[in-house]
Design an enzyme around this catalytic site. Structure first.
Site, PDB file in Angstrom:
ATOM      1  N   ILE A  13       1.657   5.718   1.713  1.00  0.00           N
ATOM      2  CA  ILE A  13       0.447   4.939   1.457  1.00  0.00           C
ATOM      3  C   ILE A  13       0.231   3.884   2.549  1.00  0.00           C
ATOM      4  O   ILE A  13      -0.890   3.412   2.755  1.00  0.00           O
ATOM      5  CB  ILE A  13       0.538   4.270   0.053  1.00  0.00           C
ATOM      6  CG1 ILE A  13      -0.832   4.010  -0.522  1.00  0.00           C
ATOM      7  CG2 ILE A  13       1.393   3.022   0.064  1.00  0.00           C
ATOM      8  CD1 ILE A  13      -0.836   3.663  -1.997  1.00  0.00           C
ATOM      9  N   GLN A  27      16.120  -0.006   0.857  1.00  0.00           N
ATOM     10  CA  GLN A  27      15.363   1.005   0.106  1.00  0.00           C
ATOM     11  C   GLN A  27      14.555   0.291  -0.971  1.00  0.00           C
ATOM     12  O   GLN A  27      15.115  -0.442  -1.780  1.00  0.00           O
ATOM     13  CB  GLN A  27      16.333   2.005  -0.536  1.00  0.00           C
ATOM     14  CG  GLN A  27      15.641   3.108  -1.340  1.00  0.00           C
ATOM     15  CD  GLN A  27      16.638   4.073  -1.970  1.00  0.00           C
ATOM     16  OE1 GLN A  27      17.852   3.928  -1.823  1.00  0.00           O
ATOM     17  NE2 GLN A  27      16.115   5.060  -2.681  1.00  0.00           N
ATOM     18  N   HIS A  65      14.273   9.636  -0.830  1.00  0.00           N
ATOM     19  CA  HIS A  65      13.160  10.163  -0.042  1.00  0.00           C
ATOM     20  C   HIS A  65      13.516  10.188   1.429  1.00  0.00           C
ATOM     21  O   HIS A  65      14.219   9.319   1.930  1.00  0.00           O
ATOM     22  CB  HIS A  65      11.865   9.369  -0.262  1.00  0.00           C
ATOM     23  CG  HIS A  65      12.018   7.887  -0.147  1.00  0.00           C
ATOM     24  ND1 HIS A  65      12.549   7.109  -1.168  1.00  0.00           N
ATOM     25  CD2 HIS A  65      11.707   7.028   0.857  1.00  0.00           C
ATOM     26  CE1 HIS A  65      12.554   5.841  -0.788  1.00  0.00           C
ATOM     27  NE2 HIS A  65      12.059   5.764   0.444  1.00  0.00           N
ATOM     28  N   HIS A  96      11.782   9.859   4.936  1.00  0.00           N
ATOM     29  CA  HIS A  96      10.562   9.551   5.696  1.00  0.00           C
ATOM     30  C   HIS A  96      10.523  10.485   6.907  1.00  0.00           C
ATOM     31  O   HIS A  96      11.532  10.645   7.605  1.00  0.00           O
ATOM     32  CB  HIS A  96      10.598   8.122   6.259  1.00  0.00           C
ATOM     33  CG  HIS A  96      10.519   7.029   5.246  1.00  0.00           C
ATOM     34  ND1 HIS A  96       9.339   6.400   4.923  1.00  0.00           N
ATOM     35  CD2 HIS A  96      11.467   6.426   4.503  1.00  0.00           C
ATOM     36  CE1 HIS A  96       9.574   5.451   4.027  1.00  0.00           C
ATOM     37  NE2 HIS A  96      10.855   5.446   3.763  1.00  0.00           N
TER      38      HIS A  96
HETATM   39  P1  5GP Z   1      11.566   2.750   1.281  1.00  0.00           P
HETATM   40  O1  5GP Z   1      11.508   1.338   1.788  1.00  0.00           O
HETATM   41  O2  5GP Z   1      11.987   2.801  -0.177  1.00  0.00           O
HETATM   42  O3  5GP Z   1      12.367   3.667   2.158  1.00  0.00           O
HETATM   43  O4  5GP Z   1      10.109   3.325   1.410  1.00  0.00           O
HETATM   44  C1  5GP Z   1       9.195   3.374   0.361  1.00  0.00           C
HETATM   45  C2  5GP Z   1       7.896   3.855   0.954  1.00  0.00           C
HETATM   46  O5  5GP Z   1       7.052   4.208  -0.106  1.00  0.00           O
HETATM   47  C3  5GP Z   1       7.163   2.813   1.783  1.00  0.00           C
HETATM   48  O6  5GP Z   1       6.980   3.307   3.095  1.00  0.00           O
HETATM   49  C4  5GP Z   1       5.825   2.641   1.062  1.00  0.00           C
HETATM   50  O7  5GP Z   1       4.743   2.488   1.934  1.00  0.00           O
HETATM   51  C5  5GP Z   1       5.731   3.902   0.245  1.00  0.00           C
HETATM   52  N1  5GP Z   1       4.990   3.750  -1.002  1.00  0.00           N
HETATM   53  C6  5GP Z   1       5.112   2.732  -1.898  1.00  0.00           C
HETATM   54  N2  5GP Z   1       4.293   2.922  -2.931  1.00  0.00           N
HETATM   55  C7  5GP Z   1       3.636   4.085  -2.688  1.00  0.00           C
HETATM   56  C8  5GP Z   1       2.647   4.822  -3.413  1.00  0.00           C
HETATM   57  O8  5GP Z   1       2.198   4.442  -4.496  1.00  0.00           O
HETATM   58  N3  5GP Z   1       2.201   5.973  -2.849  1.00  0.00           N
HETATM   59  C9  5GP Z   1       2.683   6.423  -1.649  1.00  0.00           C
HETATM   60  N4  5GP Z   1       2.180   7.563  -1.195  1.00  0.00           N
HETATM   61  N5  5GP Z   1       3.611   5.762  -0.945  1.00  0.00           N
HETATM   62  C10 5GP Z   1       4.079   4.609  -1.465  1.00  0.00           C
END
Ligand code: 5GP
Length: 119
Positions: free
Chosen positions: A34, A96, A102, A104
């Site tokens: 997003i 995280q 997940h 990326h």
């Molecule tokens: P993390 O920091 O956990 O590795 O990454 C989480 C990712 O999820 C972030 O890059 C953030 O932009 C994405 N994200 C958070 N909320 C949403 C959402 O509601 N939809 C989508 N598509 N991505 C999200």
């Protein structure tokens, strides 16, 4: 750590909140981030409830292996033909935010961002 069924990606998997889908199979879902950090930025997640890479076990190996093996095809399809960067943030040390494992996948038509530090 117990898996929280109310994390954002669990809600996306249930269809409770929408996503821009890139790919779906029996075992995995991919969708655009997003808040993209590169011209191509999508996430590949297992459908199985695994909170993070730190919680993954050998029982998850086949699914995680299939996901990694898909990244190249999906990145090419999304417009990143010359390679890409994969990031798996894990736990609070790895910053995280969403506690559903997940991968990326970041890329684009051209190299992006600054070089990662080398040591
Ligand atoms: P993390 O920091 O956990 O590795 O990454 C989480 C990712 O999820 C972030 O890059 C953030 O932009 C994405 N994200 C958070 N909320 C949403 C959402 O509601 N939809 C989508 N598509 N991505 C999200």
């Amino acid at each position: 750590m117990a898996y929280d069924r109310n994390n954002i990606f669990a809600k996306i998997l249930r269809g409770d909140i929408p996503c821009k889908k890139v790919f779906e199979s029996e075992h995995a879902l991919a969708f655009h981030d997003i808040n993209p950090q590169a011209p191509v930025h999508f996430m590949l997640i297992p459908k199985r409830h695994i909170a993070s890479l730190a919680e993954a076990t050998l029982e998850d190996a086949a699914v995680l292996g299939r996901m990694l093996a898909l990244t190249g095809r999906l990145a090419r399809e999304q417009g990143s033909p010359g390679g890409f960067r994969t990031i798996v943030n894990t736990g609070h040390i790895g910053r995280q935010d969403v506690m559903h494992l997940h991968i990326h996948v970041l890329g684009g038509p051209d190299p992006f961002g600054r070089m990662l530090p080398r040591n």
